[in-house]
Design a protein around this motif. Structure first.
Motif, mmCIF file in Angstrom:
data_model
loop_
_atom_site.group_PDB
_atom_site.id
_atom_site.type_symbol
_atom_site.label_atom_id
_atom_site.label_comp_id
_atom_site.label_asym_id
_atom_site.label_seq_id
_atom_site.Cartn_x
_atom_site.Cartn_y
_atom_site.Cartn_z
ATOM 1 N N LYS A 149 -0.526 1.317 -6.668
ATOM 2 C CA LYS A 149 0.432 0.695 -7.587
ATOM 3 C C LYS A 149 1.428 1.721 -8.122
ATOM 4 O O LYS A 149 2.635 1.478 -8.116
ATOM 5 C CB LYS A 149 -0.270 -0.012 -8.731
ATOM 6 N N MET A 156 6.429 -5.109 -3.469
ATOM 7 C CA MET A 156 5.117 -4.503 -3.642
ATOM 8 C C MET A 156 4.115 -5.073 -2.630
ATOM 9 O O MET A 156 3.329 -4.333 -2.040
ATOM 10 C CB MET A 156 4.620 -4.706 -5.071
ATOM 11 N N THR A 164 2.229 -2.945 0.331
ATOM 12 C CA THR A 164 0.765 -2.928 0.360
ATOM 13 C C THR A 164 0.253 -3.414 1.712
ATOM 14 O O THR A 164 -0.672 -2.831 2.284
ATOM 15 C CB THR A 164 0.186 -3.791 -0.770
#
Length: 125
Positions: free
Chosen positions: A56, A74, A78
């Motif tokens: 993160k 994000m 990921t």
């Protein structure tokens, strides 16, 4: 999905969930339930712990302070991290399993490599 009626969506069996409601940890946790986990259970657990600890903050840095060649999010970053990590595990399966006594050390190396290339590979600066 922007123009699909609720009836169309239900007939297709689609469920749309905004990225902000899913979170990256759900992707990491679901990766642990894939068939690959039968072979690499211990390694994947170590890797997911590393991902949860560092991903993160690394993604926030990439999104806030770097320019990307292609717009991303994000969740995309990921997923790239997970897919590249999975590819490394599969490609080097025999070597990884042969050095089971050094699995934590190997996982840290794998994680450093895959995080650098999956998150930084799209950076333009």
């Amino acid at each position: 999905l922007a123009v699909a009626s609720p009836a169309t969506v239900s007939r297709c069996g689609m469920v749309f969930t905004e990225q902000v409601h899913v979170g990256v940890e759900a992707l990491m946790d679901s990766w642990l339930t894939t068939p690959l986990a039968e072979t690499f259970e211990a390694q994947m657990t170590i890797l997911v712990d590393l991902m949860k600890k560092y991903t993160k903050a690394a993604i926030d840095y990439v999104l806030d302070f770097t320019k990307s060649k292609v717009p991303t999010s994000m969740i995309n970053l990921t997923q790239s991290l997970i897919r590249l990590t999975q590819a490394v595990l599969v490609l080097h399966k025999d070597e990884i399993l042969a050095h089971d006594n050094q699995k934590e050390r190997l996982c840290k190396y794998i994680f450093a490599f895959t995080m650098t290339w999956s998150l930084g590979g799209n950076c333009d600066d």
